[in-house]
Design a protein around this motif. Structure first.
Motif, PDB file in Angstrom:
ATOM      1  N   PHE B  29       0.786  -1.226   0.000  1.00 21.62           N
ATOM      2  CA  PHE B  29       0.000   0.000   0.000  1.00 21.62           C
ATOM      3  C   PHE B  29       0.812   1.268   0.000  1.00 21.62           C
ATOM      4  N   PHE B  30       0.066   2.319  -0.321  1.00 16.58           N
ATOM      5  CA  PHE B  30       0.621   3.658  -0.323  1.00 16.58           C
ATOM      6  C   PHE B  30      -0.273   4.508   0.563  1.00 16.58           C
ATOM      7  N   THR B  31       0.328   5.533   1.124  1.00 15.46           N
ATOM      8  CA  THR B  31      -0.447   6.434   1.967  1.00 15.46           C
ATOM      9  C   THR B  31      -0.316   7.846   1.433  1.00 15.46           C
ATOM     10  N   GLN B  32      -1.408   8.574   1.404  1.00 13.48           N
ATOM     11  CA  GLN B  32      -1.379   9.950   0.940  1.00 13.48           C
ATOM     12  C   GLN B  32      -2.427  10.732   1.712  1.00 13.48           C
ATOM     13  N   ILE B  33      -2.062  11.948   2.138  1.00 11.33           N
ATOM     14  CA  ILE B  33      -3.022  12.770   2.875  1.00 11.33           C
ATOM     15  C   ILE B  33      -3.438  13.950   2.000  1.00 11.33           C
ATOM     16  N   LEU B  34      -4.711  14.159   1.856  1.00 11.72           N
ATOM     17  CA  LEU B  34      -5.222  15.300   1.099  1.00 11.72           C
ATOM     18  C   LEU B  34      -6.046  16.183   2.034  1.00 11.72           C
ATOM     19  N   SER B  35      -5.786  17.487   1.987  1.00 17.12           N
ATOM     20  CA  SER B  35      -6.553  18.404   2.833  1.00 17.12           C
ATOM     21  C   SER B  35      -7.576  19.155   2.003  1.00 17.12           C
ATOM     22  N   LEU B  36      -8.801  19.048   2.418  1.00 18.17           N
ATOM     23  CA  LEU B  36      -9.880  19.801   1.792  1.00 18.17           C
ATOM     24  C   LEU B  36     -10.351  20.838   2.792  1.00 18.17           C
ATOM     25  N   SER B  37     -11.183  21.767   2.348  1.00 21.17           N
ATOM     26  CA  SER B  37     -11.723  22.716   3.325  1.00 21.17           C
ATOM     27  C   SER B  37     -12.634  21.995   4.315  1.00 21.17           C
ATOM     28  N   GLU B  38     -13.338  20.932   3.863  1.00 19.46           N
ATOM     29  CA  GLU B  38     -14.279  20.223   4.736  1.00 19.46           C
ATOM     30  C   GLU B  38     -13.567  19.312   5.737  1.00 19.46           C
ATOM     31  N   ALA B  39     -12.531  18.648   5.267  1.00 16.82           N
ATOM     32  CA  ALA B  39     -11.897  17.640   6.117  1.00 16.82           C
ATOM     33  C   ALA B  39     -10.534  17.280   5.550  1.00 16.82           C
ATOM     34  N   THR B  40      -9.744  16.628   6.383  1.00 20.52           N
ATOM     35  CA  THR B  40      -8.494  16.075   5.892  1.00 20.52           C
ATOM     36  C   THR B  40      -8.695  14.580   5.708  1.00 20.52           C
ATOM     37  N   VAL B  41      -8.348  14.083   4.529  1.00 17.32           N
ATOM     38  CA  VAL B  41      -8.585  12.678   4.248  1.00 17.32           C
ATOM     39  C   VAL B  41      -7.258  11.968   4.080  1.00 17.32           C
ATOM     40  N   THR B 138       1.219  12.140 -18.268  1.00 15.19           N
ATOM     41  CA  THR B 138       1.284  13.610 -18.338  1.00 15.19           C
ATOM     42  C   THR B 138       0.756  14.277 -17.070  1.00 15.19           C
ATOM     43  N   THR B 139       0.300  13.508 -16.092  1.00 18.98           N
ATOM     44  CA  THR B 139      -0.315  13.945 -14.823  1.00 18.98           C
ATOM     45  C   THR B 139      -1.753  14.427 -14.986  1.00 18.98           C
ATOM     46  N   LEU B 140      -2.280  14.420 -16.186  1.00 18.53           N
ATOM     47  CA  LEU B 140      -3.626  14.946 -16.391  1.00 18.53           C
ATOM     48  C   LEU B 140      -4.647  14.305 -15.456  1.00 18.53           C
ATOM     49  N   ASN B 141      -5.346  15.150 -14.696  1.00 18.93           N
ATOM     50  CA  ASN B 141      -6.489  14.743 -13.858  1.00 18.93           C
ATOM     51  C   ASN B 141      -6.174  13.790 -12.699  1.00 18.93           C
ATOM     52  N   ILE B 142      -4.899  13.489 -12.447  1.00 20.46           N
ATOM     53  CA  ILE B 142      -4.593  12.557 -11.363  1.00 20.46           C
ATOM     54  C   ILE B 142      -5.001  13.165 -10.021  1.00 20.46           C
ATOM     55  N   ASN B 143      -4.531  14.391  -9.767  1.00 24.90           N
ATOM     56  CA  ASN B 143      -4.900  15.010  -8.499  1.00 24.90           C
ATOM     57  C   ASN B 143      -6.402  15.231  -8.416  1.00 24.90           C
ATOM     58  N   ASP B 144      -6.979  15.636  -9.537  1.00 22.25           N
ATOM     59  CA  ASP B 144      -8.414  15.891  -9.572  1.00 22.25           C
ATOM     60  C   ASP B 144      -9.210  14.652  -9.163  1.00 22.25           C
ATOM     61  N   LEU B 145      -8.770  13.487  -9.675  1.00 22.42           N
ATOM     62  CA  LEU B 145      -9.442  12.233  -9.319  1.00 22.42           C
ATOM     63  C   LEU B 145      -9.495  12.037  -7.809  1.00 22.42           C
ATOM     64  N   PHE B 146      -8.341  12.212  -7.167  1.00 25.64           N
ATOM     65  CA  PHE B 146      -8.310  11.937  -5.726  1.00 25.64           C
ATOM     66  C   PHE B 146      -9.007  13.031  -4.920  1.00 25.64           C
ATOM     67  N   LYS B 151     -13.554  14.482  -1.605  1.00 24.32           N
ATOM     68  CA  LYS B 151     -14.740  15.307  -1.396  1.00 24.32           C
ATOM     69  C   LYS B 151     -15.964  14.453  -1.114  1.00 24.32           C
ATOM     70  N   ARG B 152     -16.118  13.421  -1.941  1.00 30.89           N
ATOM     71  CA  ARG B 152     -17.302  12.585  -1.771  1.00 30.89           C
ATOM     72  C   ARG B 152     -17.220  11.791  -0.467  1.00 30.89           C
ATOM     73  N   LEU B 153     -16.009  11.368  -0.115  1.00 29.70           N
ATOM     74  CA  LEU B 153     -15.834  10.654   1.151  1.00 29.70           C
ATOM     75  C   LEU B 153     -16.225  11.530   2.322  1.00 29.70           C
ATOM     76  N   ALA B 154     -15.809  12.791   2.241  1.00 26.72           N
ATOM     77  CA  ALA B 154     -16.090  13.713   3.352  1.00 26.72           C
ATOM     78  C   ALA B 154     -17.593  13.890   3.540  1.00 26.72           C
ATOM     79  N   THR B 155     -18.368  13.731   2.463  1.00 24.13           N
ATOM     80  CA  THR B 155     -19.816  13.899   2.614  1.00 24.13           C
ATOM     81  C   THR B 155     -20.540  12.592   2.933  1.00 24.13           C
TER      82      THR B 155
END
Lengths: 494, 183
Positions: B29-41, B138-146, B151-155
């Motif tokens: 596995f890999f671990t990655q933390i993303l911070s949104l305004s709603e929550a940190t995932v 090319t990195t296209l949409n990779i960050n956007d995907l996660f 976002k959906r997880l936070a809701t």
């Protein structure tokens, strides 16, 4: 995917491996993980659509259909194992399957409460727990599979059951001895003295013979040693059958193979005592979330991460032997593909004959297993615990220990308002096994009844017939234990 | 060559892309933390370790997963067909809160395209999935995907339960397990 069968799979690539393991049971999975970890190429195959083979945890429906399917020989074009020479390269030894399960009785008491049964993860090989201080737990930690799994403490202590329907806590530490209310002061002193003696034996340095148990005693029966220590019958029984988990009646042995020696008894006692409280949790045992079937899955994942190739739903039809030097070469799969390896490990349900290798000698013992799903805990104050019924405590014919494990919804093995109780014992005869399964079941039922009567002690002692049944489902079955001794060097049985 | 599951994860986690990455072995596995305004995932990403090749994924993958990413290769129609079967397989797992995403990877291979973006989008909509086309190269949409998944997880997902059991023998495991599947 369920609708896929082996014939729709792409061919297995590569087709040559260091090791092929057939069957994803616990031992096969550990071997696959170990081989992959040291860089061997491995192929791991299972004819079933799930991981775990005889160690799997299954839903209610899967559980019943697995037992039924394996209680009769699997359909096979030839009923007798055969061999023939196929093309000019290999001698083909066809595989047949043993019948491992028999005398299956499944009773559904309350189908509505069970629903579609998908919330259950029932262990085929129950009751099983892990001692926190033994080598299996060390392997879980060292192999790295603990990152894929979660364990919980079996929270209650261990109990010794009796036919009168009592469950007495096993006094497994000095603290527990002190707190115990069933022993007299004299008995407490005797037990404490015994624990001290074992401790000083273990602490004694090389050459300090006075503190050590004599070599003659260590090699002799543990039961004799306990007699020599003048421990009363009750405490002797607790040490032998609960703490040291002796299988057979140690006072009535007609086979030396079943004697628990003092040194082995003490080893087990030490593992038990070291397990108590390890990982800062009560009791001595661990149980995996989602059932015992998680262990083989986790070892398989470990193996896959290290490159082992996994193919489920793939029966194996035959072993291939080299025609010239008569050595094992590979297997022929149900898909028609032949895959090759230098070593092979076969699931115990497979059998074969070959012109070269003598037929493996198989010693068969049986284990009788029972499971019931209940609405109320057998003990009102605890949800997960182990009970041991020592030999002859349930019935004069009972020659082996009956072990019981209750688990609950917090382990994700059943809905949260239910409990699953596993029990099992060794036996030689299926009929005798079945009788004792029923005896055990009534002993357990009487615990439930006692509890109910306590609840409603004020009124209507006899009118329990209108209430919901406390047992929702139960299953009994007899499983063959196969021990193989063979001179066939490249073939091992898992 | 596969559909690019591992490449997507490596691009997200390490910001790197490897041509000719071998079929997955190795990473668990890999671990990655993303911070949104709603929550940190916190993502714990489980790779399939090749067990999907002969449809031999263990139930262990599905359990407790908060999200699943099913990846196909836009330049290979067969991978899209298999991706659809995986989606059906995931729907059978009765994991009601599972957030699913369908990903058409290798969008840089436009000239070899065999699956129209509309096809993927339509299938994803029918199954209530997030849909994006990505290029790990090319990195296209990779960050956007996660970010979309986070976002959906936070809701939808309840906040992580505190586990009272013995997790891992060490620290408590994050509840946001998350897996990668493929066609």
């Amino acid at each position: 995917m369920a609708e896929d069968d082996a014939s729709s799979y792409p061919p297995i690539e590569p087709s040559t491996f260091d090791l092929i393991v057939i069957g994803t049971g616990l031992s096969g999975s550990i071997l696959a993980a170990a081989a992959s970890a040291v860089g061997k190429s491995a192929l791991h195959i299972d004819p079933n659509p799930f991981y775990g083979s005889h160690y799997a945890s299954l839903t209610l429906h899967e559980f019943t259909s697995f037992l039924t399917a394996h209680s009769a020989p699997l359909p096979h074009p030839n009923t007798q194992p055969q061999f023939q020479i196929e093309n000019n390269d290999y001698i083909v030894a066809e595989l047949t399957t043993h019948t491992l399960y028999s005398d299956i009785e499944v009773t559904v008491h309350d189908p509505e409460a069970l629903g579609n049964g998908k919330k259950f993860n029932l262990d085929l090989a129950g009751p099983r727990v892990l001692y926190r201080a033994d080598s299996a737990t060390e392997l879980v930690v060292k192999s790295g599979i603990e990152q894929y799994m979660e364990f919980r403490a079996v929270d209650g202590t261990m109990y010794v059951g009796s036919s009168e329907g009592r469950l007495d806590a096993v006094p497994d530490s000095r603290e527990a001895v002190f707190k115990d209310r069933t022993m007299s002061l004299k008995e407490k002193n005797q037990l404490t003295r015994f624990f001290k003696l074992v401790q000083s034996h273990l602490d004694a340095t090389e050459g300090d013979e006075t503190a050590r148990i004599s070599p003659e005693d260590l090699d002799g029966p543990f039961a004799d040693f306990l007699n020599k220590m003048r421990l009363p019958e009750k405490i002797k029984s607790i040490i032998l059958y609960a703490i040291s988990m002796a299988d057979y009646d140690q006072d009535n042995l007609h086979d030396d193979n079943y004697v628990l020696k003092t040194k082995d008894g003490i080893d087990r006692l030490v593992i038990y005592q070291k397990s108590v409280g390890r990982f800062n949790a009560p009791g001595a045992f661990l149980y995996p979330q989602y059932g015992q079937g998680e262990l083989p899955q986790a070892f398989c994942r470990r193996a896959a991460v290290k490159g082992c190739i996994y193919v489920l739903r793939m029966p194996v039809l035959a072993l291939l032997m080299d025609k010239t030097n008569e050595q094992y070469k590979g297997v022929r799969l149900a898909s028609g593909q032949m895959v090759f390896s230098s070593q092979i490990v076969l699931d115990p349900c497979y059998n074969f004959t070959s012109p070269i290798y003598s037929r493996p000698r198989i010693r068969r013992e049986k284990v009788a297993r029972g499971i019931c799903i209940i609405r109320k805990s057998l003990k009102p104050d605890s949800s997960t615990f182990v009970v041991v019924y020592p030999p002859r405590s349930l019935h004069p014919e009972q020659m082996t220990s009956v072990r019981v494990l209750q688990v609950a919804g917090n382990l994700n093995v059943c809905p949260s308002n239910m409990y699953v109780v596993y029990f099992a014992f060794l036996c030689f005869d299926a009929d005798q096994g079945k009788r004792l399964l029923h005896t055990t079941m009534s002993a357990l039922s009487s615990l439930l009844a006692d509890e109910n009567s306590e609840d409603s002690s004020s009124s209507l002692p006899e009118k329990t017939g209108t209430s919901e049944p406390s047992i929702l489902w139960n299953a009994f079955y007899i499983q063959e234990l196969i021990k193989v001794s063979t001179r066939v060097s490249p073939i091992y049985f898992s | 060559m596969g559909t690019g599951k591992t490449s997507i994860v490596l691009r997200l986690v390490k910001g790197q892309f490897y041509t000719n990455l071998e079929s997955t072995i190795g990473a668990a596995f890999f671990t990655q933390i993303l911070s949104l305004s709603e929550a940190t995932v916190k993502f714990d990403i489980w790779d399939t370790a090749g067990q999907e090749r002969y449809h031999s994924l263990a139930p262990m993958y599905y359990r407790g997963a908060a999200a699943a990413v099913v990846v196909y290769d836009i330049s290979n129609k067969d991978t899209f067909t298999r991706a659809q079967k995986w989606v059906q397989e995931l729907e059978k797992q009765e994991n009601l809160n599972l957030v699913m995403a369908l990903v058409g990877n290798k969008s840089d291979l436009e000239s070899h395209r065999e699956v129209a973006a509309e096809e993927g989008d339509q299938f994803a909509q029918q199954h209530g999935m997030i849909f994006v086309e990505t290029s790990a190269k090319t990195t296209l949409n990779i960050n956007d995907l996660f970010y979309q998944i986070a976002k959906r997880l936070a809701t939808v997902s309840p906040p992580p339960r505190s586990s009272s059991g013995i997790s891992n023998f060490q620290d408590n495991k994050s509840q946001r397990k998350f897996l990668c599947c493929s066609g």
